[in-house]
Write a protein that holds these residues in place. Structure first.
Motif, PDB file in Angstrom:
ATOM      1  N   LEU A   1      -1.110  -1.073  -6.406  1.00 58.16           N
ATOM      2  CA  LEU A   1      -1.676   0.247  -6.670  1.00 58.16           C
ATOM      3  C   LEU A   1      -1.166   0.813  -7.989  1.00 58.16           C
ATOM      4  O   LEU A   1      -1.929   1.412  -8.754  1.00 58.16           O
ATOM      5  CB  LEU A   1      -1.348   1.203  -5.523  1.00 58.16           C
ATOM      6  CG  LEU A   1      -1.932   0.856  -4.153  1.00 58.16           C
ATOM      7  CD1 LEU A   1      -1.537   1.902  -3.122  1.00 58.16           C
ATOM      8  CD2 LEU A   1      -3.446   0.719  -4.211  1.00 58.16           C
ATOM      9  N   LEU A   2       0.114   0.616  -8.277  1.00 57.20           N
ATOM     10  CA  LEU A   2       0.673   1.083  -9.545  1.00 57.20           C
ATOM     11  C   LEU A   2      -0.005   0.390 -10.724  1.00 57.20           C
ATOM     12  O   LEU A   2      -0.321   1.023 -11.734  1.00 57.20           O
ATOM     13  CB  LEU A   2       2.182   0.825  -9.591  1.00 57.20           C
ATOM     14  CG  LEU A   2       3.082   1.731  -8.752  1.00 57.20           C
ATOM     15  CD1 LEU A   2       4.533   1.282  -8.876  1.00 57.20           C
ATOM     16  CD2 LEU A   2       2.950   3.190  -9.180  1.00 57.20           C
ATOM     17  N   CYS A   3      -0.206  -0.916 -10.592  1.00 58.39           N
ATOM     18  CA  CYS A   3      -0.857  -1.675 -11.669  1.00 58.39           C
ATOM     19  C   CYS A   3      -2.289  -1.208 -11.886  1.00 58.39           C
ATOM     20  O   CYS A   3      -2.759  -1.120 -13.029  1.00 58.39           O
ATOM     21  CB  CYS A   3      -0.816  -3.170 -11.368  1.00 58.39           C
ATOM     22  SG  CYS A   3       0.838  -3.903 -11.467  1.00 58.39           S
ATOM     23  N   GLU A   4      -2.986  -0.899 -10.809  1.00 61.06           N
ATOM     24  CA  GLU A   4      -4.353  -0.393 -10.938  1.00 61.06           C
ATOM     25  C   GLU A   4      -4.364   0.954 -11.659  1.00 61.06           C
ATOM     26  O   GLU A   4      -5.208   1.195 -12.527  1.00 61.06           O
ATOM     27  CB  GLU A   4      -4.996  -0.260  -9.557  1.00 61.06           C
ATOM     28  CG  GLU A   4      -5.329  -1.596  -8.916  1.00 61.06           C
ATOM     29  CD  GLU A   4      -5.979  -1.456  -7.551  1.00 61.06           C
ATOM     30  OE1 GLU A   4      -6.624  -2.426  -7.119  1.00 61.06           O
ATOM     31  OE2 GLU A   4      -5.846  -0.380  -6.926  1.00 61.06           O
ATOM     32  N   ALA A   5      -3.431   1.820 -11.307  1.00 60.52           N
ATOM     33  CA  ALA A   5      -3.346   3.119 -11.968  1.00 60.52           C
ATOM     34  C   ALA A   5      -3.023   2.971 -13.452  1.00 60.52           C
ATOM     35  O   ALA A   5      -3.415   3.816 -14.269  1.00 60.52           O
ATOM     36  CB  ALA A   5      -2.289   3.986 -11.282  1.00 60.52           C
ATOM     37  N   ALA A   6      -2.320   1.890 -13.802  1.00 60.15           N
ATOM     38  CA  ALA A   6      -1.970   1.625 -15.191  1.00 60.15           C
ATOM     39  C   ALA A   6      -3.105   0.975 -15.969  1.00 60.15           C
ATOM     40  O   ALA A   6      -2.932   0.600 -17.129  1.00 60.15           O
ATOM     41  CB  ALA A   6      -0.723   0.746 -15.255  1.00 60.15           C
ATOM     42  N   GLY A   7      -4.261   0.801 -15.340  1.00 64.54           N
ATOM     43  CA  GLY A   7      -5.436   0.319 -16.035  1.00 64.54           C
ATOM     44  C   GLY A   7      -5.681  -1.165 -15.969  1.00 64.54           C
ATOM     45  O   GLY A   7      -6.560  -1.679 -16.673  1.00 64.54           O
ATOM     46  N   TYR A   8      -4.950  -1.892 -15.105  1.00 63.04           N
ATOM     47  CA  TYR A   8      -5.195  -3.331 -14.964  1.00 63.04           C
ATOM     48  C   TYR A   8      -6.353  -3.529 -14.003  1.00 63.04           C
ATOM     49  O   TYR A   8      -6.268  -3.157 -12.833  1.00 63.04           O
ATOM     50  CB  TYR A   8      -3.921  -4.039 -14.490  1.00 63.04           C
ATOM     51  CG  TYR A   8      -2.842  -4.012 -15.549  1.00 63.04           C
ATOM     52  CD1 TYR A   8      -2.855  -4.936 -16.589  1.00 63.04           C
ATOM     53  CD2 TYR A   8      -1.853  -3.031 -15.541  1.00 63.04           C
ATOM     54  CE1 TYR A   8      -1.893  -4.890 -17.591  1.00 63.04           C
ATOM     55  CE2 TYR A   8      -0.892  -2.976 -16.537  1.00 63.04           C
ATOM     56  CZ  TYR A   8      -0.916  -3.906 -17.569  1.00 63.04           C
ATOM     57  OH  TYR A   8       0.027  -3.856 -18.564  1.00 63.04           O
ATOM     58  N   ASP A   9      -7.446  -4.107 -14.521  1.00 67.64           N
ATOM     59  CA  ASP A   9      -8.667  -4.210 -13.723  1.00 67.64           C
ATOM     60  C   ASP A   9      -8.789  -5.535 -12.983  1.00 67.64           C
ATOM     61  O   ASP A   9      -9.688  -5.706 -12.167  1.00 67.64           O
ATOM     62  CB  ASP A   9      -9.902  -3.980 -14.589  1.00 67.64           C
ATOM     63  CG  ASP A   9     -10.049  -5.008 -15.700  1.00 67.64           C
ATOM     64  OD1 ASP A   9      -9.022  -5.393 -16.296  1.00 67.64           O
ATOM     65  OD2 ASP A   9     -11.193  -5.430 -15.982  1.00 67.64           O
ATOM     66  N   ILE A  10      -7.888  -6.479 -13.260  1.00 75.18           N
ATOM     67  CA  ILE A  10      -7.816  -7.727 -12.497  1.00 75.18           C
ATOM     68  C   ILE A  10      -6.387  -7.883 -11.994  1.00 75.18           C
ATOM     69  O   ILE A  10      -5.440  -7.907 -12.784  1.00 75.18           O
ATOM     70  CB  ILE A  10      -8.176  -8.965 -13.358  1.00 75.18           C
ATOM     71  CG1 ILE A  10      -9.536  -8.793 -14.035  1.00 75.18           C
ATOM     72  CG2 ILE A  10      -8.140 -10.215 -12.493  1.00 75.18           C
ATOM     73  CD1 ILE A  10     -10.712  -8.817 -13.109  1.00 75.18           C
ATOM     74  N   ILE A  11      -6.222  -7.974 -10.682  1.00 72.51           N
ATOM     75  CA  ILE A  11      -4.899  -8.172 -10.077  1.00 72.51           C
ATOM     76  C   ILE A  11      -4.869  -9.553  -9.454  1.00 72.51           C
ATOM     77  O   ILE A  11      -5.681  -9.864  -8.574  1.00 72.51           O
ATOM     78  CB  ILE A  11      -4.597  -7.119  -8.990  1.00 72.51           C
ATOM     79  CG1 ILE A  11      -4.883  -5.696  -9.500  1.00 72.51           C
ATOM     80  CG2 ILE A  11      -3.156  -7.252  -8.521  1.00 72.51           C
ATOM     81  CD1 ILE A  11      -3.975  -5.205 -10.578  1.00 72.51           C
ATOM     82  N   LEU A  12      -3.957 -10.396  -9.916  1.00 70.93           N
ATOM     83  CA  LEU A  12      -3.792 -11.738  -9.359  1.00 70.93           C
ATOM     84  C   LEU A  12      -2.516 -11.762  -8.526  1.00 70.93           C
ATOM     85  O   LEU A  12      -1.435 -11.457  -9.040  1.00 70.93           O
ATOM     86  CB  LEU A  12      -3.698 -12.787 -10.480  1.00 70.93           C
ATOM     87  CG  LEU A  12      -4.856 -12.821 -11.483  1.00 70.93           C
ATOM     88  CD1 LEU A  12      -4.602 -13.899 -12.528  1.00 70.93           C
ATOM     89  CD2 LEU A  12      -6.192 -13.047 -10.787  1.00 70.93           C
ATOM     90  N   VAL A  13      -2.639 -12.125  -7.258  1.00 73.89           N
ATOM     91  CA  VAL A  13      -1.483 -12.186  -6.365  1.00 73.89           C
ATOM     92  C   VAL A  13      -1.238 -13.643  -5.987  1.00 73.89           C
ATOM     93  O   VAL A  13      -2.049 -14.261  -5.296  1.00 73.89           O
ATOM     94  CB  VAL A  13      -1.695 -11.338  -5.093  1.00 73.89           C
ATOM     95  CG1 VAL A  13      -0.439 -11.374  -4.215  1.00 73.89           C
ATOM     96  CG2 VAL A  13      -2.046  -9.903  -5.451  1.00 73.89           C
ATOM     97  N   GLU A  14      -0.129 -14.189  -6.461  1.00 74.15           N
ATOM     98  CA  GLU A  14       0.221 -15.570  -6.140  1.00 74.15           C
ATOM     99  C   GLU A  14       1.111 -15.597  -4.912  1.00 74.15           C
ATOM    100  O   GLU A  14       2.139 -14.919  -4.854  1.00 74.15           O
ATOM    101  CB  GLU A  14       0.962 -16.220  -7.308  1.00 74.15           C
ATOM    102  CG  GLU A  14       1.418 -17.644  -7.015  1.00 74.15           C
ATOM    103  CD  GLU A  14       2.333 -18.209  -8.083  1.00 74.15           C
ATOM    104  OE1 GLU A  14       2.787 -19.362  -7.906  1.00 74.15           O
ATOM    105  OE2 GLU A  14       2.628 -17.518  -9.058  1.00 74.15           O
ATOM    106  N   THR A  15       0.746 -16.377  -3.903  1.00 70.38           N
ATOM    107  CA  THR A  15       1.566 -16.456  -2.693  1.00 70.38           C
ATOM    108  C   THR A  15       2.667 -17.499  -2.854  1.00 70.38           C
ATOM    109  O   THR A  15       2.618 -18.348  -3.745  1.00 70.38           O
ATOM    110  CB  THR A  15       0.731 -16.840  -1.463  1.00 70.38           C
ATOM    111  OG1 THR A  15       0.482 -18.254  -1.493  1.00 70.38           O
ATOM    112  CG2 THR A  15      -0.579 -16.103  -1.427  1.00 70.38           C
TER     113      THR A  15
END
Length: 366
Positions: free
Chosen positions: A178-192
């Protein structure tokens, strides 16, 4: 001992910094002094909010450190920051990436992330590293494995220890996202971490889930991947280059045959297998086109927003369970009586069910 310090990347700007890989000899003492200096500087909620919204990566990194802290005063401030930033979240595409060890997750993410950055996107990578269940330690090496992407001005990489529990992935990663989205990052990659149940947790926080596979893996690994197939929206056979290219095409067809008979992870979307070479960048553009088509299809059908709403509800339930669990085991009466009851259970003097009921009664009668 050498006093030399190697050059530090632009992203190594957080008070918590995972920078020991870049420090030599006695310079660690200097780094510790820097960290103490940063910790002494207390930012206000307003400063954090303004910094995140202004795309300040230093403040974003420090806000994430605040989120990851278990200290009560940090938790309260972190939640206030999140509350202020809520109107600015939810505008990204969230992509989960998993795969067995050796599948080339970091290489793929670096190639994919660079491709997206060059297309004008801002990419945040949340790499959840496994923590030792014995020491609690974590490798946290993804920034060094993704060196080129880490230096890109439109990318932000944040390795975080899982803490050895699914709760570590479930709660901290969601809030960091959520913090990254608020900072304007429009692609979030989550590596497990790629070791079983963590994939289920990540499936519950992303829009599109991708499995990286290999050709020629052993039966045990193939069996594990079959258990994953109903969770993912695409399977990518990585390292499809050189002598392995034909084998990758064969593996792709085999996966597609299996997928045809399985239940798909997302309503209205058919999971298929593809090939790529992260090393040479081949097939990366096709994978992005698949994800774009997925987003378009699911948004038109309403499945995209429905999944987001269900994920928020599941997160609420997970947080309630986490809160009750912590409150129960930190209760003084439970802490006082638990060792003796545990001994009785291990000695066979008391059934587990009776012991659990006894502890719950003690907690409720406080």
């Amino acid at each position: 001992m050498s006093e030399e310090r190697t050059s530090r990347p632009e992203w190594a700007d957080d008070g918590k910094m995972f920078a020991t890989s870049y420090v030599k000899g006695n310079d660690r003492a200097h780094l510790a002094k820097e960290n103490r200096s940063i910790k002494r500087k207390e930012r206000s909620v307003e400063e954090y909010v303004a910094g995140v919204l202004n795309h300040d990566r230093t403040i974003l990194a420090q806000a994430i450190t605040l989120i990851e802290s278990n200290a009560a005063k940090h938790t309260e401030k972190a939640q206030r920051i999140l509350h202020e930033l809520l109107p600015y979240v939810g505008r990204s595409i969230r992509i989960g990436i998993t795969g067995v060890p050796g599948a080339g997750k970091s290489t793929f993410i670096e190639a994919f992330g660079q491709f997206l950055c060059e297309k004008g996107h801002r990419v945040a990578v949340l790499a959840v590293d496994p923590s030792s269940s014995i020491t609690g330690g974590s490798i946290l090496g993804d920034k060094t494995r993704m060196e080129h992407l880490a230096r890109h001005p439109r990318a932000f990489i944040r390795p975080s220890p899982s803490g050895g529990t699914l709760g570590g992935v479930h709660r901290k990663t969601r809030e960091t996202m959520l913090l990254c989205e608020a900072a304007g990052y429009d692609i979030i990659l989550v590596e497990t971490v790629g070791v079983g149940q963590s994939e289920v947790a990540v499936r519950g926080m992303v829009d599109f889930f991708l499995l990286l596979a290999l050709t020629g893996a052993g039966d045990e690994l193939q069996g594990m991947k079959k258990g994953m197939m109903e969770l993912v929206d695409a399977i990518v056979i990585n390292k499809a280059d050189g002598d392995n290219k034909k084998k990758a095409e064969v593996a792709k067809e085999e996966y597609n045959q299996i997928l045809h008979y399985l239940r798909h992870a997302t309503k209205g979307w058919e999971t298929k297998a593809y090939t790529c070479s992260s090393l040479y960048g081949e097939g990366i553009e096709q994978i992005w086109e698949v994800i774009e088509k997925f987003v378009q299809t699911t948004k038109q059908s309403g499945v995209f927003e429905e999944r987001r709403r269900e994920q928020m509800k599941d997160w609420l339930h997970a947080m309630i369970k986490d809160y009750l669990h912590n409150r129960f085991f930190h209760h003084p009466i439970v802490q006082q009586q638990l060792p003796a009851i545990e001994e009785d259970v291990m000695a066979g003097k008391q059934p587990v069910t009776m012991a659990a009921e006894q502890l719950i009664r003690l907690y409720e009668e406080r």
